[in-house]
Design a protein around this motif. Sequence first.
Motif, PDB file in Angstrom:
ATOM      1  N   GLY A 107       0.787  -1.244   0.049  1.00  0.00           N
ATOM      2  CA  GLY A 107       0.097   0.110  -0.141  1.00  0.00           C
ATOM      3  C   GLY A 107       0.939   1.225  -0.100  1.00  0.00           C
ATOM      4  O   GLY A 107       2.156   1.265  -0.004  1.00  0.00           O
ATOM      5  N   ALA A 108       0.075   2.272  -0.103  1.00  0.00           N
ATOM      6  CA  ALA A 108       0.899   3.550   0.088  1.00  0.00           C
ATOM      7  C   ALA A 108       0.156   4.666   1.337  1.00  0.00           C
ATOM      8  O   ALA A 108      -0.815   4.306   1.851  1.00  0.00           O
ATOM      9  CB  ALA A 108       0.638   4.471  -1.123  1.00  0.00           C
ATOM     10  N   PRO A 109       0.967   5.356   1.891  1.00  0.00           N
ATOM     11  CA  PRO A 109       2.386   5.928   1.303  1.00  0.00           C
ATOM     12  C   PRO A 109       3.249   4.636   1.810  1.00  0.00           C
ATOM     13  O   PRO A 109       3.173   4.005   2.511  1.00  0.00           O
ATOM     14  CB  PRO A 109       2.480   7.244   2.259  1.00  0.00           C
ATOM     15  CG  PRO A 109       1.928   6.875   3.503  1.00  0.00           C
ATOM     16  CD  PRO A 109       0.632   5.879   3.118  1.00  0.00           C
ATOM     17  N   SER A 110       4.471   4.844   0.971  1.00  0.00           N
ATOM     18  CA  SER A 110       5.579   3.726   1.523  1.00  0.00           C
ATOM     19  C   SER A 110       6.576   4.415   2.500  1.00  0.00           C
ATOM     20  O   SER A 110       7.279   5.203   1.998  1.00  0.00           O
ATOM     21  CB  SER A 110       6.359   3.411   0.230  1.00  0.00           C
ATOM     22  OG  SER A 110       7.357   2.610   0.325  1.00  0.00           O
ATOM     23  N   ARG A 111       6.361   4.267   3.519  1.00  0.00           N
ATOM     24  CA  ARG A 111       6.911   4.710   4.821  1.00  0.00           C
ATOM     25  C   ARG A 111       7.046   3.754   6.038  1.00  0.00           C
ATOM     26  O   ARG A 111       6.154   3.026   5.834  1.00  0.00           O
ATOM     27  CB  ARG A 111       6.510   5.999   5.141  1.00  0.00           C
ATOM     28  CG  ARG A 111       5.200   5.956   5.736  1.00  0.00           C
ATOM     29  CD  ARG A 111       4.896   7.344   6.709  1.00  0.00           C
ATOM     30  NE  ARG A 111       3.608   7.226   7.397  1.00  0.00           N
ATOM     31  CZ  ARG A 111       2.322   7.338   6.978  1.00  0.00           C
ATOM     32  NH1 ARG A 111       2.171   7.836   5.757  1.00  0.00           N
ATOM     33  NH2 ARG A 111       1.349   7.282   7.825  1.00  0.00           N
ATOM     34  N   ILE A 112       8.022   3.624   6.723  1.00  0.00           N
ATOM     35  CA  ILE A 112       8.136   2.804   7.788  1.00  0.00           C
ATOM     36  C   ILE A 112       7.230   3.041   8.877  1.00  0.00           C
ATOM     37  O   ILE A 112       7.186   3.949   9.321  1.00  0.00           O
ATOM     38  CB  ILE A 112       9.675   2.544   8.398  1.00  0.00           C
ATOM     39  CG1 ILE A 112      10.676   2.228   7.381  1.00  0.00           C
ATOM     40  CG2 ILE A 112       9.709   1.797   9.360  1.00  0.00           C
ATOM     41  CD1 ILE A 112      12.101   2.064   7.662  1.00  0.00           C
TER      42      ILE A 112
END
Length: 130
Positions: free
Chosen positions: A34-39
């Motif tokens: 999924g998005a957003p791609s962040r940790i």
Amino acid sequence: MEWTVHLARKLAFADINIQAGFAGESVLVHLESGAPSRIGCAVLAAPWSVPHEDGSVSAMSSVLSSADSVSAALCRPLAEQLCRRLNRVVACTGSFYTDGVFPEQLQTLTAVMERLGDIAATALEGELAG
């Protein structure tokens, strides 16, 4: 550090991507969907030094997580599974985002993640065997 394991599974409600590889003697894993791609979380699992009669290894882990509990709910068992199988320290980062995960979807995710963990562990064991 090179990603040597690349796994992808498409579910009706999420596309799961896992990358894994060795970072020295340890294992680094990243789960993404999924998005957003962040940790959204980071898990560190280490072999537990208490020996079991059957020779199995236990794992203990610590989790740092943002408000995203799904990433942590998927990364912790994955990190512990790989840690037990490989008897190595495993760091797992997670970036799992989807709109509203229902309980039955979480059950599906858990089962899929366990299978993907087995596949990843087998691939990493193959690398260790050379």
